[in-house]
Design a protein around this motif. Structure first.
Motif, mmCIF file in Angstrom:
data_model
loop_
_atom_site.group_PDB
_atom_site.id
_atom_site.type_symbol
_atom_site.label_atom_id
_atom_site.label_comp_id
_atom_site.label_asym_id
_atom_site.label_seq_id
_atom_site.Cartn_x
_atom_site.Cartn_y
_atom_site.Cartn_z
ATOM 1 N N ASN A 306 -10.948 9.157 3.426
ATOM 2 C CA ASN A 306 -10.309 10.437 3.742
ATOM 3 C C ASN A 306 -9.764 10.467 5.169
ATOM 4 O O ASN A 306 -9.618 11.550 5.744
ATOM 5 C CB ASN A 306 -11.296 11.593 3.534
ATOM 6 N N GLY A 307 -9.463 9.289 5.699
ATOM 7 C CA GLY A 307 -9.008 9.209 7.087
ATOM 8 C C GLY A 307 -7.507 9.216 7.261
ATOM 9 O O GLY A 307 -7.013 8.846 8.346
ATOM 10 N N PHE A 308 -6.738 9.606 6.215
ATOM 11 C CA PHE A 308 -5.275 9.637 6.294
ATOM 12 C C PHE A 308 -4.756 11.031 5.901
ATOM 13 O O PHE A 308 -4.007 11.183 4.937
ATOM 14 C CB PHE A 308 -4.664 8.575 5.367
ATOM 15 N N PRO A 309 -5.130 12.056 6.624
ATOM 16 C CA PRO A 309 -4.801 13.424 6.184
ATOM 17 C C PRO A 309 -3.323 13.775 6.264
ATOM 18 O O PRO A 309 -2.887 14.709 5.578
ATOM 19 C CB PRO A 309 -5.616 14.298 7.150
ATOM 20 N N LYS A 310 -2.521 13.045 7.074
ATOM 21 C CA LYS A 310 -1.097 13.376 7.221
ATOM 22 C C LYS A 310 -0.166 12.291 6.683
ATOM 23 O O LYS A 310 1.049 12.390 6.849
ATOM 24 C CB LYS A 310 -0.765 13.638 8.689
ATOM 25 N N LEU A 311 -0.699 11.304 6.055
ATOM 26 C CA LEU A 311 0.137 10.224 5.523
ATOM 27 C C LEU A 311 1.002 10.766 4.392
ATOM 28 O O LEU A 311 0.494 11.259 3.379
ATOM 29 C CB LEU A 311 -0.738 9.075 5.026
ATOM 30 N N MET A 312 2.345 10.634 4.545
ATOM 31 C CA MET A 312 3.288 11.201 3.577
ATOM 32 C C MET A 312 4.114 10.156 2.846
ATOM 33 O O MET A 312 4.433 10.331 1.679
ATOM 34 C CB MET A 312 4.235 12.177 4.286
ATOM 35 N N ARG A 313 4.495 9.063 3.538
ATOM 36 C CA ARG A 313 5.435 8.107 2.941
ATOM 37 C C ARG A 313 4.911 6.681 3.098
ATOM 38 O O ARG A 313 4.582 6.252 4.205
ATOM 39 C CB ARG A 313 6.807 8.247 3.602
ATOM 40 N N VAL A 314 4.915 5.948 1.983
ATOM 41 C CA VAL A 314 4.527 4.539 1.958
ATOM 42 C C VAL A 314 5.531 3.825 1.063
ATOM 43 O O VAL A 314 5.810 4.291 -0.049
ATOM 44 C CB VAL A 314 3.093 4.335 1.424
ATOM 45 N N THR A 315 6.069 2.692 1.528
ATOM 46 C CA THR A 315 7.160 2.052 0.779
ATOM 47 C C THR A 315 6.719 0.855 -0.053
ATOM 48 O O THR A 315 7.555 0.155 -0.603
ATOM 49 C CB THR A 315 8.265 1.585 1.743
ATOM 50 N N ASP A 316 5.434 0.600 -0.132
ATOM 51 C CA ASP A 316 4.958 -0.513 -0.964
ATOM 52 C C ASP A 316 3.636 -0.092 -1.601
ATOM 53 O O ASP A 316 3.209 1.055 -1.494
ATOM 54 C CB ASP A 316 4.813 -1.777 -0.124
ATOM 55 N N ASP A 317 2.965 -1.013 -2.248
ATOM 56 C CA ASP A 317 1.752 -0.686 -3.006
ATOM 57 C C ASP A 317 0.612 -0.244 -2.092
ATOM 58 O O ASP A 317 0.457 -0.748 -0.973
ATOM 59 C CB ASP A 317 1.290 -1.894 -3.814
ATOM 60 N N ILE A 318 -0.191 0.641 -2.621
ATOM 61 C CA ILE A 318 -1.506 0.948 -2.054
ATOM 62 C C ILE A 318 -2.530 0.354 -3.007
ATOM 63 O O ILE A 318 -2.660 0.794 -4.151
ATOM 64 C CB ILE A 318 -1.713 2.464 -1.889
ATOM 65 N N ASP A 319 -3.205 -0.681 -2.531
ATOM 66 C CA ASP A 319 -4.149 -1.416 -3.379
ATOM 67 C C ASP A 319 -5.462 -1.542 -2.601
ATOM 68 O O ASP A 319 -5.574 -2.341 -1.667
ATOM 69 C CB ASP A 319 -3.579 -2.797 -3.709
ATOM 70 N N MET A 320 -6.447 -0.758 -2.995
ATOM 71 C CA MET A 320 -7.700 -0.689 -2.241
ATOM 72 C C MET A 320 -8.882 -0.820 -3.189
ATOM 73 O O MET A 320 -8.909 -0.185 -4.242
ATOM 74 C CB MET A 320 -7.774 0.634 -1.456
ATOM 75 N N LYS A 321 -9.822 -1.649 -2.762
ATOM 76 C CA LYS A 321 -11.042 -1.861 -3.543
ATOM 77 C C LYS A 321 -12.232 -1.704 -2.616
ATOM 78 O O LYS A 321 -12.225 -2.184 -1.490
ATOM 79 C CB LYS A 321 -11.044 -3.251 -4.190
ATOM 80 N N GLY A 322 -13.270 -1.049 -3.106
ATOM 81 C CA GLY A 322 -14.446 -0.844 -2.271
ATOM 82 C C GLY A 322 -15.531 -0.081 -2.985
ATOM 83 O O GLY A 322 -15.623 -0.071 -4.225
ATOM 84 N N THR A 323 -16.352 0.585 -2.180
ATOM 85 C CA THR A 323 -17.462 1.381 -2.718
ATOM 86 C C THR A 323 -17.210 2.861 -2.447
ATOM 87 O O THR A 323 -18.120 3.610 -2.091
ATOM 88 C CB THR A 323 -18.785 0.937 -2.070
#
Length: 559
Positions: A306-323
């Motif tokens: 939850n550390g990206f409260p103002k992130l609006m635009r991303v031009t490629d994949d968001i691929d995240m793995k974790g707990t």
């Protein structure tokens, strides 16, 4: 008594002369000597001693494996070019008590097996275009009491494979530098530099030491690759031109960049956070845009995404793995890539889940697995949208040129295709006509009735090849021969004996090259071979050549 004053006067004069000589010699020795050379290479202690007469060296200076325990620049105050010291194994100390500046890169390098260098003393040194210290595993301390700065943007700072425990004593006050590299320093526990801009690359590898890293004044950083650090302080960083990667830092607990707004302002980049086993918090509270993607894995203690409260635009994949137990991207509405967040806690999120998270319903939501890594026109920042609404940013010169070229291509290409098709058909018709004329020569014979194809001729007419003299016959038939020559030919050809003229074997052999130069034919043989269905063809032959039974000449034969 009279000799005493004279003796004293003589002694006094002698002392005065000696004093004058000493003062003159001292002044002469203290005059600065500028040694001008494009490059000076020193390889022996004797050559090094000769430099004691120089106070300034113009050009590059290279010490190359000087076999001496101590290297000393006695009187040199400035080196205008590059200064390189390639250490021999015996060398343990380097001293330059009066050296204040090096105009280009200052480099000290041990050999591949390492060196015994232990001490570097430069108390007045305060200016260089870059520092490059490598291959000195026994060097524990490095102190420049005068702060080191540069008039122009520095080239690089490299501290690699040394025994340094801290670099705080160096006192580097560069404002801008192209590259910073730290690696292979197992005793280095602290890295702190007051840089404002790193224009190319920051590469930190704290393997074996996990140093605490601090860049308290840094505002712009192009790309960063950070491995095995204990802590990171980038409290003033506002923009990154390329990628940011933080890897393999077991003791790093918090990754925070409180003022960073953009990642990838210059190139397609990535935010990568991987294999940081002690990481618990990732905080980018002002980050709005990533020209690239986000990837994360192997961060077993990072549970709250939850550390990206103002992130609006991303031009490629968001691929995240974790707990992860909490996943929030409340403002992310433009993702021209795929969204996949997988947690071992049983959570799995895709584009539909991202849509449900989105709290800003005033903008069109985009989550496109087949995105083209570019922002949509409708998703520009507000200031750019206002420019378009006011008509300030319409068609640019390159766009207009592209449209014009496209329209021209739409017109020219079909015309070329039509011209090609018509040309081919016309060439085909001409080819048929040329082949037909070449095989049968109707214009040479003056025939008014032509066979429609070679198949209409008798079989024996196609079995042999005959030579025709087209030039001569064409002259006689087309009127190219003068009249007086024709009269002479008529006189010579009076009362010809047709019975003596040999009959050709086929209608194709229509010209005899003998003395008479007359046209002959074998109509009787033609009549025996042509069937009743070829009456029209037979009439045309008789009309053209005459009937031998009536003992007549062909109508078109010259008398």
């Amino acid at each position: 008594m009279a000799r005493t004053p004279m003796g004293s006067l003589s002694s006094l004069l002698s002392l005065l002369a000696l004093l004058i000589f000493t003062i003159t010699n001292t002044l002469a020795q203290s005059e600065p000597e500028i040694c001008d050379s494009s490059s000076i290479t020193i390889t022996t202690p004797r050559q090094l001693l000769e430099l004691s007469n120089c106070t300034e060296l113009i050009g590059d200076v290279i010490f190359n494996n000087i076999d001496s325990v101590e290297l000393n620049l006695y009187n040199v105050t400035a080196i205008r070019g590059m200064f390189q010291i390639h250490l021999a194994n015996r060398t343990q100390r380097f001293s330059a008590q009066n050296l204040t500046m090096v105009g280009n890169l200052f480099m000290i390098a041990g050999n591949a097996d390492g060196s015994n260098m232990r001490d570097i003393s430069m108390p007045k040194f305060n200016s260089t275009a870059g520092i490059d210290f490598t291959g000195m595993p026994k060097l524990r301390e490095l102190e420049f009491p005068s702060r080191v700065n540069s008039t122009y943007p520095a080239i690089r700072i490299t501290i690699m494979n040394t025994g340094l425990e801290s670099i705080e004593g160096i006192g580097i006050d560069f404002t801008q530098v192209q590259q910073v590299y730290f690696g292979g320093n197992p005793n280095l526990k602290s890295i702190k530099l007051g840089l404002n801009t790193i224009s190319t690359n920051l590469d930190l590898d704290g393997t074996g030491a996990s140093p605490n890293v601090s860049f308290p004044e840094l505002e712009y950083l192009n790309t960063a690759n950070i491995h095995e650090v204990g802590s990171l302080d980038f409290k003033k960083l506002k923009s990154m031109g390329g990628a940011l990667g933080v890897y393999d830092s077991a003791t790093l607990e918090t990754l925070s960049m409180p003022l960073l707004k953009k990642i990838g302002t210059r190139t397609l980049s990535v935010l990568a956070i991987a294999n940081n086993s002690g990481l618990t918090n990732v905080l980018f509270p002002e980050l709005e845009e990533i020209t690239g993607g986000v990837t994360a894995e192997g961060n077993k203690d990072w549970r709250r995404l939850n550390g990206f409260p103002k992130l609006m635009r991303v031009t490629d994949d968001i691929d995240m793995k974790g707990t992860f137990t909490l996943i929030e991207f409340p403002m992310l509405y433009n993702l021209t890539g795929n969204f996949e967040v997988v947690s071992s806690a049983g959570l799995k999120y895709g584009c539909k889940d991202l849509l449900r998270m989105n709290t800003d319903t005033s903008k069109a939501f985009v989550c496109d697995p087949y995105g083209t890594n570019v922002f949509r026109a409708a998703d520009l920042p507000p200031e750019e949208q206002s420019k378009q609404d006011n008509g300030e940013s319409g068609l640019t010169g390159p766009k207009i040129t592209g449209i014009a070229i496209g329209c021209l291509a739409c017109v020219v290409v079909p015309l070329i295709l039509i011209r090609f098709i018509v040309g081919r058909r016309r060439k085909a018709r001409l080819r048929e006509r040329n082949i037909y004329n070449h095989n049968f020569g109707p214009h040479e014979l003056g025939s008014r009735s032509l066979p429609s194809s070679r198949a209409e001729l008798p079989s024996h007419a196609m079995s042999e090849t005959y030579e025709i003299a087209p030039a001569k016959i064409r002259q006689e038939l087309m009127g190219d021969i003068p009249l007086h020559e024709l009269d002479a030919m008529s006189e010579h050809k009076k009362n010809p004996d047709i019975t003596e003229t040999p009959v050709p074997d086929s209608p194709i052999e229509r010209v005899s090259t003998g003395a008479g130069g007359r046209f002959d034919s074998d109509v009787s043989r033609l009549e025996s071979d042509v069937s009743s269905e070829d009456d029209e063809y037979t009439d045309s032959i008789i009309h053209a050549y005459g009937d031998p039974e009536m003992d007549m000449k062909p109508k078109n034969m010259i008398p």
